[in-house]
Design an enzyme around this catalytic site. Structure first.
Site, PDB file in Angstrom:
ATOM      1  CG  HIS A   1      -2.078  -0.933   1.091  1.00 30.68           C
ATOM      2  ND1 HIS A   1      -3.206  -0.632   0.381  1.00 30.68           N
ATOM      3  CD2 HIS A   1      -2.256  -2.198   1.556  1.00 30.68           C
ATOM      4  CE1 HIS A   1      -4.055  -1.641   0.430  1.00 30.68           C
ATOM      5  NE2 HIS A   1      -3.495  -2.614   1.137  1.00 30.68           N
TER       6      HIS A   1
ATOM      7  NE  ARG B   1      31.757 -14.601   4.886  1.00 27.87           N
ATOM      8  CZ  ARG B   1      31.324 -14.744   6.130  1.00 27.87           C
ATOM      9  NH1 ARG B   1      30.084 -15.105   6.358  1.00 27.87           N
ATOM     10  NH2 ARG B   1      32.138 -14.552   7.152  1.00 27.87           N
TER      11      ARG B   1
END
Length: 244
Positions: free
Chosen positions: A133, A203
């Site tokens: 929304h 990472r």
């Protein structure tokens, strides 16, 4: 223990076994496959793919395509459109590639475009949607404001941990790991590990230099001879323990 008590206990055990065996038979008979689609009419449901029973809420399946060798866990909800009967034409709204595993209790809610690549696995209770929304009018209830769609792409070979949420507009590259409980938005490059709310790269793999930061342990190879089904069951058990 009286004879009457022993007979009642034996009867309860027998009834318990009968109920569980009956439920196993219902689960087996209710599984959705290309050969046993039940009342569902997917745009495509590839060979050897299966939706475990009981399913979650499923509608708009004529705009949902599922590839081959996929395993969809029990209580997984798949939807295309705002509600059952919503005419979206003939194009695919939700596409799941080959050899994907969707963990139990997950929700894939498509309105515009959700594309999940090949060999994508998720833990349980993952939520993926391409609609949210808007909040353009601060004085109007948010639930009444017109929603905004933005396509979602999840690259081949990615893994989404238990409880991960993928928001509209998210584009995950190839072989991306999403840590459990993360909330994903934006573009994520190939070979990344992301975590957090919102998820950030913790990472990443560079072909020239390897992992940054380096891996703390060397990955264990999958035991030789382990079947796809056995691996799915093992990961499902591990995710279940992590979620408890």
């Amino acid at each position: 223990m009286s004879i009457a008590h022993a007979l009642r206990a034996r009867g309860r055990r027998a009834l318990s076994k009968a109920v569980h065996r009956g439920w196993q038979a219902v689960q087996k008979a209710g599984a959705v496959t290309p050969e046993t689609p039940g009342l569902l009419d997917f745009a495509a449901l590839g060979p050897k793919s299966k939706l475990m029973f009981p399913t979650g809420t499923i509608f708009g399946e004529r705009n949902i395509r599922i590839g081959a060798d996929c395993g969809i866990g029990d209580h997984v909800s798949l939807s295309a459109g705002l509600a059952p009967g919503h005419d979206l034409g003939s194009r695919a709204i939700v596409t799941i590639g080959d050899r994907c595993t969707i963990g139990r209790g997950s929700h894939i809610v498509g309105h515009h475009s959700i594309s999940i690549g090949d060999d994508v696995w998720t833990g349980p209770y993952v939520y993926i949607t391409d609609q949210n929304h808007s909040y353009a009018d601060p004085d109007r209830p948010i639930g009444l404001q017109w929603p905004v769609n933005d396509a979602v792409v999840i690259g081949d070979g990615s893994w989404l941990g238990a409880g991960a949420i993928v928001l509209p507009g998210a584009k995950l590259g190839r072989n991306v790991v999403v840590a459990a409980g993360s909330v994903v938005r934006g573009t994520i490059p190939d070979h990344s590990v992301i975590a957090g709310v919102p998820a950030k790269i913790v990472r990443r793999y560079d072909p020239a230099t390897g992992w940054d930061p380096p891996l703390r342990s060397v990955p264990v190879e999958i035991p030789e001879g382990m079947t796809h089904e056995q691996l799915v069951a093992l990961i499902d058990e591990m995710e279940s323990r992590a979620a408890d």
